[in-house]
Motif scaffolding. Structure first.
Motif, short mmCIF file in Angstrom:
data_model
loop_
_atom_site.label_atom_id
_atom_site.label_comp_id
_atom_site.label_asym_id
_atom_site.label_seq_id
_atom_site.Cartn_x
_atom_site.Cartn_y
_atom_site.Cartn_z
N SER A 131 0.76 -1.31 -0.05
CA SER A 131 0.08 0.02 0.04
C SER A 131 0.84 1.41 0.08
O SER A 131 0.29 2.34 -0.29
CB SER A 131 -0.91 -0.02 1.48
N ARG A 136 0.62 4.00 -6.04
CA ARG A 136 -0.70 4.47 -5.33
C ARG A 136 -0.81 5.85 -5.63
O ARG A 136 -1.82 6.37 -5.86
CB ARG A 136 -0.59 3.96 -3.93
N GLU A 139 -2.03 6.68 -9.23
CA GLU A 139 -3.40 6.14 -9.41
C GLU A 139 -4.24 7.22 -8.96
O GLU A 139 -5.35 7.45 -9.64
CB GLU A 139 -3.75 4.99 -8.58
N GLU A 140 -3.94 8.15 -8.26
CA GLU A 140 -4.91 9.19 -7.72
C GLU A 140 -4.71 10.68 -8.62
O GLU A 140 -5.12 11.44 -8.63
CB GLU A 140 -4.31 9.62 -6.38
N ARG A 148 -6.75 3.15 -10.69
CA ARG A 148 -7.17 3.23 -9.31
C ARG A 148 -7.96 1.91 -8.76
O ARG A 148 -8.79 1.36 -9.26
CB ARG A 148 -8.33 4.40 -9.09
#
Length: 203
Positions: A131, A136, A139-140, A148
């Motif tokens: 995580s 990550r 993805e945002e 996402r």
């Protein structure tokens, strides 16, 4: 007289072989890079298309060249786009980036590669799929939003890996992006998106 003519022919041939290519748009093309059969070294072929430089993969996919550093024998190409509302790289049909191993280019060890929409099999690899992975954050972002919630991982392209390929495929990972010289504490706004390639100097 004959000997003098032969010498002159050899001299002219050598000079033409080392001829620097003209600019592509506003961008200089340093030797040994070549955009034409009559300049540079043909083994170092890149392409001048619509006033911009591009690098062609072994499969014939073109990547926009963002920068060239002749002092370090390196160039940076733009990563493939990730198609809107999908998690597919635009070079997915070609299997990702693959370099012709008979040519003097390879992928440098300063690239942090992020893979997206991966199958569970990737969890058996040593890649960082946690995580806290850099993927990550991507993805945002705008381009990465289609990925996402997918299984994603990142890794540093080191010398133990193949230096001629970044692979994507249906059933594996279907998208990727890359950052050059990624620092652990950098925010995504500071990431230098690109794929750094290096070339061996001419013999």
């Amino acid at each position: 007289m004959v000997h003098a003519m032969v010498f002159l022919f050899i001299l002219v041939t050598q000079v033409s072989a080392y001829r620097v290519c003209p600019k592509c748009g506003k961008t200089k093309v340093p030797y040994p890079l070549s955009t034409d059969d009559n300049c540079g070294d043909p083994r170092y072929r890149i392409y001048c298309n619509d006033g911009g430089l591009e690098f062609m993969s072994a499969q014939g996919f073109y990547y926009k060249i963002l920068s060239i550093n002749p002092k370090t024998n390196k160039l940076v190409v733009k990563p493939p786009s990730i198609e809107a509302d999908t998690c597919y790289s635009s070079d997915l049909d070609q299997g990702g980036l693959s370099l012709d191993e008979s040519l003097p280019f390879n992928i440098s060890t300063r690239n942090t590669v992020m893979l997206f929409n991966c199958s569970d099999n990737i969890l058996l690899s040593p890649l960082n799929c946690s995580s806290s992975s850099f993927c990550r954050e991507f993805e945002e972002s705008g381009e990465g939003c289609g990925c996402r919630g997918t299984l994603c991982c990142h890794f540093l392209k080191d010398s133990a890996m193949t230096s001629h390929r970044i692979r994507v495929r249906v059933g594996g990972c279907t998208a990727y992006t890359c950052v050059v010289d990624k620092q652990a504490d950098e925010s995504i706004e500071s990431w230098n998106f690109g794929i750094e390639l290096q070339w061996l100097p001419p013999f």
